[in-house]
Structure formats: C-alpha cells, structure tokens
Enzyme design. Structure first.
Site, short mmCIF file in Angstrom:
data_model
loop_
_atom_site.label_atom_id
_atom_site.label_comp_id
_atom_site.label_asym_id
_atom_site.label_seq_id
_atom_site.Cartn_x
_atom_site.Cartn_y
_atom_site.Cartn_z
N GLU A 127 29.71 -0.17 12.96
CA GLU A 127 29.87 -1.55 12.80
C GLU A 127 31.11 -1.89 12.28
O GLU A 127 31.69 -1.14 11.47
CB GLU A 127 28.87 -2.45 11.90
CG GLU A 127 27.31 -2.50 12.39
CD GLU A 127 27.01 -3.25 13.57
OE1 GLU A 127 27.90 -4.05 13.80
OE2 GLU A 127 26.31 -2.83 14.35
N SER A 189 24.96 -11.42 23.04
CA SER A 189 23.88 -11.06 22.50
C SER A 189 23.61 -11.80 21.10
O SER A 189 22.54 -12.34 20.78
CB SER A 189 23.69 -9.68 22.16
OG SER A 189 24.83 -9.27 21.65
N GLU A 250 31.79 -1.51 23.28
CA GLU A 250 31.35 -1.46 24.72
C GLU A 250 31.69 -2.74 25.58
O GLU A 250 31.61 -2.77 26.71
CB GLU A 250 29.95 -1.25 24.81
CG GLU A 250 28.86 -2.49 24.53
CD GLU A 250 28.78 -2.93 23.24
OE1 GLU A 250 29.26 -2.29 22.06
OE2 GLU A 250 28.46 -4.14 23.01
#
Ligand SMILES: *[C@@H]1O[C@H](CO)[C@@H](O)[C@H](O)[C@H]1NC(C)=O
Ligand SMILES: *[C@@H]1O[C@H](CO)[C@@H](O)[C@H](O)[C@H]1NC(C)=O
Ligand SMILES: *[C@@H]1O[C@H](CO)[C@@H](O)[C@H](O)[C@H]1NC(C)=O
Length: 357
Positions: A127, A189, A250
């Site tokens: 993270e 997301s 990603e």
C-alpha cells in the site's frame, strides 16, 4: 546470505560446506551432473535450504499450503525454506510481517522474543503511505523493507515489462484491439471524493466522454470481464488512489498495458514511470498544462491511426506482467535470492520518514 546464516553454518561447517559447494558446482555446470554418479546426498545438496523465511502470519489471513519444498517445487527457487510455523522463530533468517494486520492491531510484533543476531525482520506492504497507518510505532524494529518502492531492500513491484522476442512478421497493428467503442474508460473500486483522481475525473468528464465502471454506482466489472472491456477503449485512466514515490500499480501494468488501451496515468512524476516503462507507452496527466489540453489531445490522437499505434510499439519488444494475482508464497520465496546482497546490519530507525521521503 552467508552473513545471516554464518552462525548456523559454522557449526555444521566442514562436511556440509563441501556438500553445498558441490551442490553449487552442479547448479553452475549441469554437465557435471551427468558425469557424476547421482547419490541421495548429491540431490539433497542441490536443494539444500540455507535461507529460512518465516511468514509470521498470512497477509489478509489468506493461508497457503506449505507442503513440500515450496520455493523449489513451485517456483524453482533453490536454497530457500519457507515456513509459517511461529515456533521456528529462532531458526529463521527472515521474519516477514505484513503491515496491514499490524496496523489494525490484529497482530503484534513478537518484541518479547530474543532475536538471533543475524535475523532480519521484514516490513512488508504494497500500500502507499496514505493507507499504511502510523508506522512510527515500528521505528527501530525492522531491518528490511519489502514494497513496490524501487529503493526497498526487497523490491516487489506491481508489474514489469519483460523483453520478449515475437519473431518477424508481426506488426504493431497485431497488438491493437480492433473494436474501439469508448474514448476513455475508468475502472474504480474505491471511489472517494477526497482523492485527487476524483477531482480530475470530474473535470475531465466535462471535456471528453469517460465511461466509468465500478465505484458503487456504475456497472461492476468482474475479473473476467475487466480486460476485454478495457480493450474497447482507446484510453484507460490509470489513476492511482494516492500520489507517492514509485506508487505505480496494476492500474498501469494490468488494466492499461495488458488491457490494450493506452494508459493515461495520474501518479508520481513522469520520470518515475519512465524508469519502469518506455516513455511512449503511456500519457501522463502532467504532460499537459491543463485538462482541457489533455482532452483535446486524446480526441485528436484517437483519430490519428498512425500516431495512436505508436503507443503500442513497445509491444513488439516486451510483454507486460502484473503481479496482483501472484500468490504470497512466491513473493516470500523471492527474498532468498536477494539475501546475500542485503546490507549485513541495518535498522529502520525512522520508518515513517523512509515512507514519506
Ligand atoms: C548457502 O551457503 C553456501 C555455503 O555456505 C554459500 O556459498 C551460499 O552463498 C549460501 N546461499 C545463500 C543464498 O546464502
Ligand atoms: C532437487 O533438485 C532437482 C533438480 O536439481 C530436482 O529434480 C529434485 O526434484 C529436487 N528435489 C526436491 C526434494 O526438491
Ligand atoms: C535488526 O534490528 C534489530 C532492532 O533494531 C537490531 O537489534 C538488530 O541488530 C538488527 N539486525 C540486523 C541483522 O540488522
């Protein structure tokens, strides 16, 4: 890695050292293998495990099987013993702690245990600092960092480009998905109003059409539909959730570069992207004085077949890999080959400053 294991190895020195030396000869010159009669001990010596990596607990509680010689059998990584049994603490060369569970208080560092002198504690997080909580609590505890940062002791990027020879007869057109129906797409997301990317999106959508998936209110894409959907877009908004050194996820490697849309990136400065990807494989939001200019450029580029195709030239030489579905075991096994090149003694006295530097 000699340094880490020297204590254990001096004890066993003599015969074992010979065996291991013999083992590494066999690895370097496989022809010797054929000339030498194979015995049980020789085969053992090839797979001798002189680095032990202890996973103190599994990231997100997702446990994997540890049956067999995991690193060798599954990933072809020799001399590496991966364990998740905490009682092996005193034998471990590395103990890995995933930050998330420490941060939420689900796990604690075993500070009450006496560490073997050469043991290294590894702080592991994928993270960005914005989502790692208060790491000041861990100052002076860790000897290694394992993260997407290029300067981490154990570099575990979200993806990379791997040189690939596709042979002759292939052209860049072969790599460009044919049916393009959307100008720009964004898959989100975790939609948060305070993210810089949300503000940019809100402005950009007034300039060009942006097709959005996810984020609670829009059509959700499952794993299987993700790349085929993105392939119908000319551009993919590879916007990171926060902006930090080397934080390239990603969204670039998988969604963008593998998805067959040209990534428009929002993240660290262009120079940092260029350290890991060709400069003409992506468009950076900062390349333009304003979002209006960016929008204008994207509209023009989508209509200019030749120039658009030039953003796919890298595909003639590389293949994009993404690691988000790689299992934790592989990442941890990869600590072993790095072991010998790590600094012998190191302490992260100020992990917080390291994160934000
Ligand atoms: C394992 O031990 C051998 C012999 O002591 C040494 O040459 C080798 O570098 C060690 N391997 C690692 C990964 O530390
Ligand atoms: C040891 O290594 C050899 C290859 O060098 C391999 O064929 C064999 O299966 C390995 N054995 C174990 C127990 O991993
Ligand atoms: C690892 O960190 C601990 C805690 O600061 C320190 O006592 C130890 O010497 C370090 N070990 C290595 C191998 O760097």
């Amino acid at each position: 890695m000699l340094d880490c294991c020297s204590r254990r190895w001096t004890l066993l020195a003599g015969s074992l050292a010979c065996l291991t030396l013999f083992g590494s000869l066999l690895i370097q010159w496989p022809s010797l293998l054929k000339m030498t009669p194979k015995s049980e001990t020789e085969v053992m010596s090839i797979n001798a495990t002189n680095t032990t990596v202890l996973v103190w607990y599994w990231p997100f509680g997702h446990k994997f099987s540890m049956d067999g010689n995991v690193c060798w059998e599954r990933f072809g990584i020799p001399n590496c013993k991966l364990v998740d049994d905490q009682s092996m603490f005193s034998q471990a060369d590395f103990v890995v702690f995933h930050n998330r569970e420490l941060m939420i208080g689900q796990q604690a560092l075993p500070v009450h245990l006496t560490r073997p002198q050469t043991q290294k504690w590894v702080w592991f997080s994928l993270e960005s600092p914005a989502h790692n909580g208060n790491v000041e609590l861990f100052n002076g505890q860790f000897n290694c960092t394992m993260s997407y940062r290029r300067d981490a002791d154990i570099y575990t990027p979200y993806g990379s480009l791997v040189p690939q020879d596709f042979g002759s007869g292939i052209t860049v057109e072969d790599f460009i998905p044919k049916k393009k129906t959307s100008l720009a797409c964004w898959v989100v997301s975790n939609f948060a109003a305070h993210h810089k990317r949300t503000a940019i999106y809100n402005q950009l959508k007034r300039i060009i059409p942006v097709t959005v998936y996810g984020g609670g209110v829009n059509k959700h894409l499952d794993r299987k539909a993700l790349l085929p959907t993105i392939s119908h877009c000319y551009f993919y908004l590879a916007f990171e959730n926060s902006i930090f050194k080397d934080y390239i996820t990603e969204k670039l490697w998988y969604n963008g570069l593998m998805g067959g849309a040209v990534p428009v990136v929002l993240g660290p400065p262009r120079e940092q992207y260029e350290l890991v990807a060709p400069k003409d494989s992506f468009i950076h939001v900062d390349d333009f004085p304003s979002l209006k200019e960016l929008g204008k450029f994207l509209k023009k580029l989508a209509k200019d077949k030749e120039r658009y195709a030039s953003f796919f030239n890298w595909k003639l030489k590389y293949r994009s890999t993404a690691n988000q579905y790689v299992d934790w075991r592989e990442r941890f096994c990869k600590i072993c080959p790095k072991a010998s090149s790590l600094q012998k003694h190191k302490v992260y006295k100020d992990l917080y400053s390291w994160e934000y530097q």
